[in-house]
Design a protein around this motif. Structure first.
Motif, PDB file in Angstrom:
ATOM      1  N   ALA A   1      16.588  -5.590  -0.314  1.00  0.00           N
ATOM      2  CA  ALA A   1      16.743  -6.773  -0.895  1.00  0.00           C
ATOM      3  C   ALA A   1      16.053  -8.134  -0.105  1.00  0.00           C
ATOM      4  O   ALA A   1      16.278  -9.007  -0.644  1.00  0.00           O
ATOM      5  CB  ALA A   1      18.179  -7.076  -1.390  1.00  0.00           C
ATOM      6  N   SER A   2      15.461  -7.593   0.722  1.00  0.00           N
ATOM      7  CA  SER A   2      14.849  -8.744   1.843  1.00  0.00           C
ATOM      8  C   SER A   2      13.762  -8.126   2.440  1.00  0.00           C
ATOM      9  O   SER A   2      13.754  -6.943   3.029  1.00  0.00           O
ATOM     10  CB  SER A   2      15.822  -9.399   2.447  1.00  0.00           C
ATOM     11  OG  SER A   2      16.272  -8.738   3.593  1.00  0.00           O
ATOM     12  N   PRO A   3      12.785  -8.814   2.944  1.00  0.00           N
ATOM     13  CA  PRO A   3      11.694  -8.479   3.867  1.00  0.00           C
ATOM     14  C   PRO A   3      12.334  -8.150   5.242  1.00  0.00           C
ATOM     15  O   PRO A   3      11.811  -7.384   5.725  1.00  0.00           O
ATOM     16  CB  PRO A   3      10.795  -9.381   3.744  1.00  0.00           C
ATOM     17  CG  PRO A   3      10.722 -10.185   2.774  1.00  0.00           C
ATOM     18  CD  PRO A   3      12.194 -10.065   2.351  1.00  0.00           C
TER      19      PRO A   3
ATOM     20  N   ALA B   1      15.988 -20.340  -1.893  1.00  0.00           N
ATOM     21  CA  ALA B   1      16.802 -19.211  -1.458  1.00  0.00           C
ATOM     22  C   ALA B   1      16.508 -17.877  -2.155  1.00  0.00           C
ATOM     23  O   ALA B   1      17.356 -17.029  -2.394  1.00  0.00           O
ATOM     24  CB  ALA B   1      17.986 -19.565  -1.016  1.00  0.00           C
ATOM     25  N   ILE B   2      15.229 -17.727  -2.492  1.00  0.00           N
ATOM     26  CA  ILE B   2      14.900 -16.646  -3.403  1.00  0.00           C
ATOM     27  C   ILE B   2      14.421 -15.633  -2.533  1.00  0.00           C
ATOM     28  O   ILE B   2      13.836 -15.642  -1.680  1.00  0.00           O
ATOM     29  CB  ILE B   2      13.852 -17.084  -4.451  1.00  0.00           C
ATOM     30  CG1 ILE B   2      14.285 -18.129  -5.401  1.00  0.00           C
ATOM     31  CG2 ILE B   2      13.197 -15.650  -5.123  1.00  0.00           C
ATOM     32  CD1 ILE B   2      13.026 -18.343  -6.012  1.00  0.00           C
ATOM     33  N   ASN B   3      15.140 -14.245  -2.818  1.00  0.00           N
ATOM     34  CA  ASN B   3      14.963 -12.988  -2.121  1.00  0.00           C
ATOM     35  C   ASN B   3      13.668 -12.318  -2.648  1.00  0.00           C
ATOM     36  O   ASN B   3      13.628 -11.923  -3.808  1.00  0.00           O
ATOM     37  CB  ASN B   3      15.979 -12.210  -1.849  1.00  0.00           C
ATOM     38  CG  ASN B   3      16.939 -12.599  -0.813  1.00  0.00           C
ATOM     39  OD1 ASN B   3      16.845 -13.929  -0.199  1.00  0.00           O
ATOM     40  ND2 ASN B   3      17.907 -12.036  -0.351  1.00  0.00           N
ATOM     41  N   ASP B   4      12.885 -11.795  -1.998  1.00  0.00           N
ATOM     42  CA  ASP B   4      11.706 -10.759  -2.315  1.00  0.00           C
ATOM     43  C   ASP B   4      12.364  -9.481  -2.083  1.00  0.00           C
ATOM     44  O   ASP B   4      13.012  -9.310  -1.002  1.00  0.00           O
ATOM     45  CB  ASP B   4      10.341 -11.106  -1.504  1.00  0.00           C
ATOM     46  CG  ASP B   4       9.649 -12.372  -2.167  1.00  0.00           C
ATOM     47  OD1 ASP B   4       9.831 -12.593  -3.023  1.00  0.00           O
ATOM     48  OD2 ASP B   4       8.930 -12.754  -1.162  1.00  0.00           O
ATOM     49  N   TYR B   5      12.067  -8.408  -2.935  1.00  0.00           N
ATOM     50  CA  TYR B   5      12.343  -7.241  -2.827  1.00  0.00           C
ATOM     51  C   TYR B   5      11.238  -6.136  -2.409  1.00  0.00           C
ATOM     52  O   TYR B   5      10.597  -5.886  -3.313  1.00  0.00           O
ATOM     53  CB  TYR B   5      13.104  -6.758  -4.050  1.00  0.00           C
ATOM     54  CG  TYR B   5      14.651  -7.141  -4.145  1.00  0.00           C
ATOM     55  CD1 TYR B   5      15.443  -6.310  -4.699  1.00  0.00           C
ATOM     56  CD2 TYR B   5      14.719  -8.499  -4.233  1.00  0.00           C
ATOM     57  CE1 TYR B   5      16.736  -6.674  -4.706  1.00  0.00           C
ATOM     58  CE2 TYR B   5      16.149  -8.914  -4.515  1.00  0.00           C
ATOM     59  CZ  TYR B   5      17.237  -7.915  -4.756  1.00  0.00           C
ATOM     60  OH  TYR B   5      18.704  -8.428  -5.025  1.00  0.00           O
ATOM     61  N   PRO B   6      11.134  -5.802  -1.272  1.00  0.00           N
ATOM     62  CA  PRO B   6       9.992  -4.730  -1.139  1.00  0.00           C
ATOM     63  C   PRO B   6      10.391  -3.119  -1.228  1.00  0.00           C
ATOM     64  O   PRO B   6      11.806  -3.121  -0.989  1.00  0.00           O
ATOM     65  CB  PRO B   6      10.049  -4.925   0.616  1.00  0.00           C
ATOM     66  CG  PRO B   6      10.972  -5.441   0.975  1.00  0.00           C
ATOM     67  CD  PRO B   6      12.000  -6.130  -0.160  1.00  0.00           C
ATOM     68  N   ILE B   7       9.603  -2.302  -1.530  1.00  0.00           N
ATOM     69  CA  ILE B   7       9.824  -0.900  -1.743  1.00  0.00           C
ATOM     70  C   ILE B   7       8.901  -0.228  -0.985  1.00  0.00           C
ATOM     71  O   ILE B   7       7.633  -0.667  -0.797  1.00  0.00           O
ATOM     72  CB  ILE B   7       9.975  -0.748  -3.208  1.00  0.00           C
ATOM     73  CG1 ILE B   7      10.231   0.998  -3.330  1.00  0.00           C
ATOM     74  CG2 ILE B   7       8.764  -0.860  -3.747  1.00  0.00           C
ATOM     75  CD1 ILE B   7      10.711   1.368  -4.828  1.00  0.00           C
ATOM     76  N   ALA B   8       9.077   0.839  -0.335  1.00  0.00           N
ATOM     77  CA  ALA B   8       8.019   1.629   0.426  1.00  0.00           C
ATOM     78  C   ALA B   8       8.611   3.141   0.338  1.00  0.00           C
ATOM     79  O   ALA B   8       9.890   3.447   0.395  1.00  0.00           O
ATOM     80  CB  ALA B   8       7.939   1.143   1.785  1.00  0.00           C
ATOM     81  N   THR B   9       7.749   4.067   0.311  1.00  0.00           N
ATOM     82  CA  THR B   9       7.986   5.618   0.795  1.00  0.00           C
ATOM     83  C   THR B   9       8.319   5.675   2.272  1.00  0.00           C
ATOM     84  O   THR B   9       7.905   4.877   3.077  1.00  0.00           O
ATOM     85  CB  THR B   9       7.124   6.623   0.330  1.00  0.00           C
ATOM     86  OG1 THR B   9       5.701   6.003   1.025  1.00  0.00           O
ATOM     87  CG2 THR B   9       6.754   6.474  -1.011  1.00  0.00           C
ATOM     88  N   LEU B  10       9.245   6.571   2.650  1.00  0.00           N
ATOM     89  CA  LEU B  10       9.269   6.620   4.117  1.00  0.00           C
ATOM     90  C   LEU B  10       8.478   7.867   4.824  1.00  0.00           C
ATOM     91  O   LEU B  10       8.239   8.872   4.117  1.00  0.00           O
ATOM     92  CB  LEU B  10      10.954   7.062   4.298  1.00  0.00           C
ATOM     93  CG  LEU B  10      11.817   5.924   3.699  1.00  0.00           C
ATOM     94  CD1 LEU B  10      13.180   6.411   3.900  1.00  0.00           C
ATOM     95  CD2 LEU B  10      11.696   4.833   4.712  1.00  0.00           C
ATOM     96  N   ALA B  11       8.306   7.507   6.155  1.00  0.00           N
ATOM     97  CA  ALA B  11       7.132   8.111   6.805  1.00  0.00           C
ATOM     98  C   ALA B  11       7.546   9.742   6.957  1.00  0.00           C
ATOM     99  O   ALA B  11       6.953  10.612   6.925  1.00  0.00           O
ATOM    100  CB  ALA B  11       7.027   7.435   8.132  1.00  0.00           C
ATOM    101  N   LYS B  12       8.921   9.851   6.950  1.00  0.00           N
ATOM    102  CA  LYS B  12       9.452  11.235   7.308  1.00  0.00           C
ATOM    103  C   LYS B  12      10.274  11.792   5.998  1.00  0.00           C
ATOM    104  O   LYS B  12      11.140  12.654   5.876  1.00  0.00           O
ATOM    105  CB  LYS B  12      10.569  11.334   8.368  1.00  0.00           C
ATOM    106  CG  LYS B  12      10.011  10.901   9.504  1.00  0.00           C
ATOM    107  CD  LYS B  12      10.926  10.967  10.669  1.00  0.00           C
ATOM    108  CE  LYS B  12      10.376  10.723  12.156  1.00  0.00           C
ATOM    109  NZ  LYS B  12      11.486  10.668  13.207  1.00  0.00           N
ATOM    110  N   ALA B  13       9.749  11.166   4.770  1.00  0.00           N
ATOM    111  CA  ALA B  13      10.244  11.737   3.528  1.00  0.00           C
ATOM    112  C   ALA B  13      10.147  13.290   3.266  1.00  0.00           C
ATOM    113  O   ALA B  13       9.173  13.842   3.235  1.00  0.00           O
ATOM    114  CB  ALA B  13       9.443  11.015   2.454  1.00  0.00           C
ATOM    115  N   PRO B  14      11.449  13.900   3.151  1.00  0.00           N
ATOM    116  CA  PRO B  14      11.481  15.305   2.831  1.00  0.00           C
ATOM    117  C   PRO B  14      10.416  15.647   1.450  1.00  0.00           C
ATOM    118  O   PRO B  14      10.132  16.644   1.267  1.00  0.00           O
ATOM    119  CB  PRO B  14      12.770  15.584   2.579  1.00  0.00           C
ATOM    120  CG  PRO B  14      13.377  14.677   3.286  1.00  0.00           C
ATOM    121  CD  PRO B  14      12.575  13.362   3.256  1.00  0.00           C
TER     122      PRO B  14
END
Length: 269
Positions: free
Chosen positions: A104-106, A227-240
């Protein structure tokens, strides 16, 4: 004659045993083959799972998108861990197995990227605060400065979590000081205090007011725009489940994902 009978007595059980073994041999592979075929059609050798860690404010929208993903990937289960982005980031850096992180935040995403556990996060939505009050609004709250009244019981998110950090920014922008009666660890817990009538008001996301389905009413205030929140999403490096993780992120970023999120009150980045 006794010798001939003895030979038959020995030969007959052996022949029957061999026949029995032959019968089992012709039946078992067919059953195993059918099971393997069913397993393969259900998900390529067994059920698959993709684990998504996501901010509590994404609970409704991501649950819906998870069902969409499962329908498009038979045999696959989407497992969610919803909570404070700060807590989720800490869990990931401590080794919790996960495939996707939606924060919910950078700042909370940075905790994970700084640990080289994710790279190139994408901002997919934005969210801003509203004042949530009970339906009957017993404290007659109309604007942000009303929360400074010592008679008004206020709930806020803890400052280290994104909704709390946003609340601090909004209050600072308005030049106001609020003494909350409780500090909660995520936005859902903060909103629950209002729904149960334990507090007169809380600062929560607009999306959570909408998700309450009329249990609370939301009051907009101008300082929320600062006070707007940017929402980032990412795949994880060690994703099973790396491939599935990428496909889930693609769904969130797709037009279908955007439609679900904007309907819930999130804003385009």
């Amino acid at each position: 004659m006794f010798r001939r009978l003895s030979r038959w007595a020995i030969a007959l059980p052996v022949a029957l045993a061999l026949a029995g073994l032959s019968g089992c041999g012709s039946g078992e592979p067919a059953t195993t083959s059918a099971s393997a075929s069913a397993s393969a059609s259900a998900g390529g050798g067994g059920a698959k799972e993709v684990t998504v860690f996501a901010a509590a404010s994404l609970t409704g929208t991501f649950t819906e998108l998870g069902k969409t993903f499962e329908a498009a990937h038979p045999g696959t289960t989407v497992k969610f861990n919803f909570g404070s982005s700060a807590t989720l980031a800490q869990q990931i850096t401590q080794g919790a197995p996960a495939d996707v992180f939606a924060a919910a935040s950078p700042a909370t995403m940075k905790t994970v990227t700084d640990a080289s556990l994710a790279s190139s996060p994408t901002t997919f939505v934005r969210n801003k605060l509203e004042i949530a009050v009970p339906k009957d609004n017993p404290a007659k709250v109309d604007e942000l400065k009303d929360l400074t009244d010592s008679k008004v019981k206020v709930a806020l998110c803890a400052e280290q979590v994104p909704c709390g950090a946003a609340a601090v920014k909004a209050l600072d922008a308005a030049g106001l000081k609020v003494k909350p009666v409780t500090l909660e660890q995520d936005v859902k817990a903060t909103l629950t205090k209002v729904e149960l009538g334990e507090v007169d008001a809380a600062l929560v996301y607009k999306t959570d007011v909408i998700a309450s389905a009329g249990k609370v009413q939301g009051i907009e205030f101008p300082e929320a725009d600062k006070a707007i929140n940017d929402y980032p999403i990412a795949t994880l490096a060690k994703a099973p489940a790396g491939d599935l993780a990428k496909q889930f992120v693609d769904l969130v970023l797709s037009q279908q994902g955007k439609d679900v999120l904007t309907k819930a009150g999130f804003e385009a980045p």
